[in-house]
Design an enzyme around this catalytic site. Structure first.
Site, PDB file in Angstrom:
ATOM      1  CG  ASP A   1      12.147 -14.260  52.192  1.00  0.00           C
ATOM      2  OD1 ASP A   1      11.941 -15.312  51.586  1.00  0.00           O
ATOM      3  OD2 ASP A   1      13.015 -14.141  53.080  1.00  0.00           O
TER       4      ASP A   1
ATOM      5  N   GLY B   1      15.522 -18.056  56.370  1.00  0.00           N
ATOM      6  CA  GLY B   1      15.734 -18.224  57.811  1.00  0.00           C
ATOM      7  C   GLY B   1      16.280 -19.599  58.123  1.00  0.00           C
TER       8      GLY B   1
ATOM      9  CD  GLU C   1      21.256 -19.834  53.128  1.00  0.00           C
ATOM     10  OE1 GLU C   1      20.045 -19.856  53.376  1.00  0.00           O
ATOM     11  OE2 GLU C   1      21.932 -18.784  53.118  1.00  0.00           O
TER      12      GLU C   1
END
Ligand SMILES: [Zn+2]
Length: 350
Positions: free
Chosen positions: A147, A179, A209
């Site tokens: 990631d 992030g 998100e």
């Protein structure tokens, strides 16, 4: 005895499970934290104890996504050596085994390792050896997703990709980004994701998100993301729902996480049912279980108790997750057969 009459917790415990969205750094539970701190100076021991106490005291709520990201960064600082990472891996895989999680694609924040100026190679050597050792003991298998931190920019993501490529024959199956979606929009990384594809790596992305539905569309259309981390914003846009449905792109739903990071005010606000009723491929995951005081078992319980999902639907979520893994078809089949053994006895008398 009729299997459907057994308590829900027993049913969920017996269900063979797969976890696709699980950060190693966010899975260091208080007991492992204490174990880690034992090898450190007194200041770090006190710091780790205080940090674990505070997380529990604030009921694992962070107030805002930015505050959560800061806490996540702080959590990674205790992982100072490859041996620390190995211990975190060992304890995580053992814990997965106790939950009857048979396979997981664990996210290792290679981006954070670079940020801390540690050796990605030494850390990966340590975690892969630890995972192999626990696999031998428990049968729980894991692969890795490397990631990157999207708001660190393109060069950073490309550097993470280079490391993922280097270890793709040793269990690194995908590249991901996490992030701040606003400070690192998907469009920036189209070229890097094309390179990942050319290198034979799978692609995932956190999207929808904190960001809106457009962030999901970009992850799919510009990055070619094969799975979407979270994706709850899809529920706000029927065209994005249609895109995900038509392309059969699985969502890695993490219920507790979205409340803990302040994205949702209440668990009841999560569009889980809407996503399911819209025909999307939904999987359940725990994200950063130690930071949110949860587990995959707990997420299944929440889906049943708070969202009214039936046992059939829980089986379906597990099946979705198996099919959404980056495992070869033969290995998916083996997991599906294990699942059928549990799911197939529903309604039958013993
Ligand atoms: Zn995540």
């Amino acid at each position: 005895m009729n299997a459907t009459n057994t308590p829900l917790t027993d049913f969920i415990a017996r269900l063979p499970k797969v976890e696709l969205h699980l950060h190693l750094e966010g899975s260091v539970r208080p007991e492992t934290l204490r174990e880690l701190a034992r090898t450190k100076g007194w200041l770090k021991r006190v710091g780790a104890a205080y940090w674990a106490w505070r997380r529990a005291r604030q009921s694992y709520r962070y107030g805002s996504f930015r505050k959560f990201l800061r806490s996540f960064g702080a959590a990674t600082l205790l992982l100072e050596t490859p041996e620390d990472y190995a211990l975190a891996t060992r304890r995580l895989v053992e814990w997965l085994g106790r939950q009857n999680v048979r396979y997981a694609e664990v996210t290792l924040s290679a981006g954070v390792i670079l940020w801390k100026k540690q050796s990605v190679e030494a850390v990966f050597d340590a975690v892969s050896a630890a995972a192999a050792e626990v696999h031998g003991r428990t049968g729980v298998r894991i692969n890795w997703i490397f990631d990157a931190i999207r708001h660190f920019g393109v060069a950073h993501v490309r550097e993470v990709l280079r490391w993922a490529e280097r270890f793709c024959s040793r269990g690194v199956v995908a590249l991901g980004i996490g992030g701040d979606e606003a400070r690192g929009p998907a469009g920036l990384f189209a070229e890097v994701y094309a390179e990942a594809r050319a290198a034979g790596l799978h692609r995932t992305a956190h999207a929808g998100e904190v960001g809106g539905p457009e962030s999901i569309r970009q992850a799919v259309e510009l990055l070619g993301a094969e799975r979407i981390g979270h994706g709850l914003a899809a529920a706000r846009d029927p065209t994005v729902m249609a895109l995900l449905r038509e392309r059969r792109i699985p969502l890695e739903v993490c219920l507790t996480s979205n409340v803990a990071t302040g994205i949702l005010r209440r668990l009841e606000d999560h569009p889980l049912r809407q996503l399911l009723e819209g025909g999307l491929v939904v999987t359940l995951n725990s994200d950063d279980p130690a930071m949110f005081g949860t587990s995959l078992t707990e997420e299944f319980l929440l889906a049943a108790n708070r969202f009214g999902l039936t046992r059939d639907q829980l089986v379906c979520l597990s099946e979705n997750a198996i099919r959404a893994t980056f495992l070869p078809a033969t290995e998916q089949q083996a997991l599906l057969q294990d699942l059928a053994k549990v799911a197939g006895v529903r309604g039958e008398s013993h």
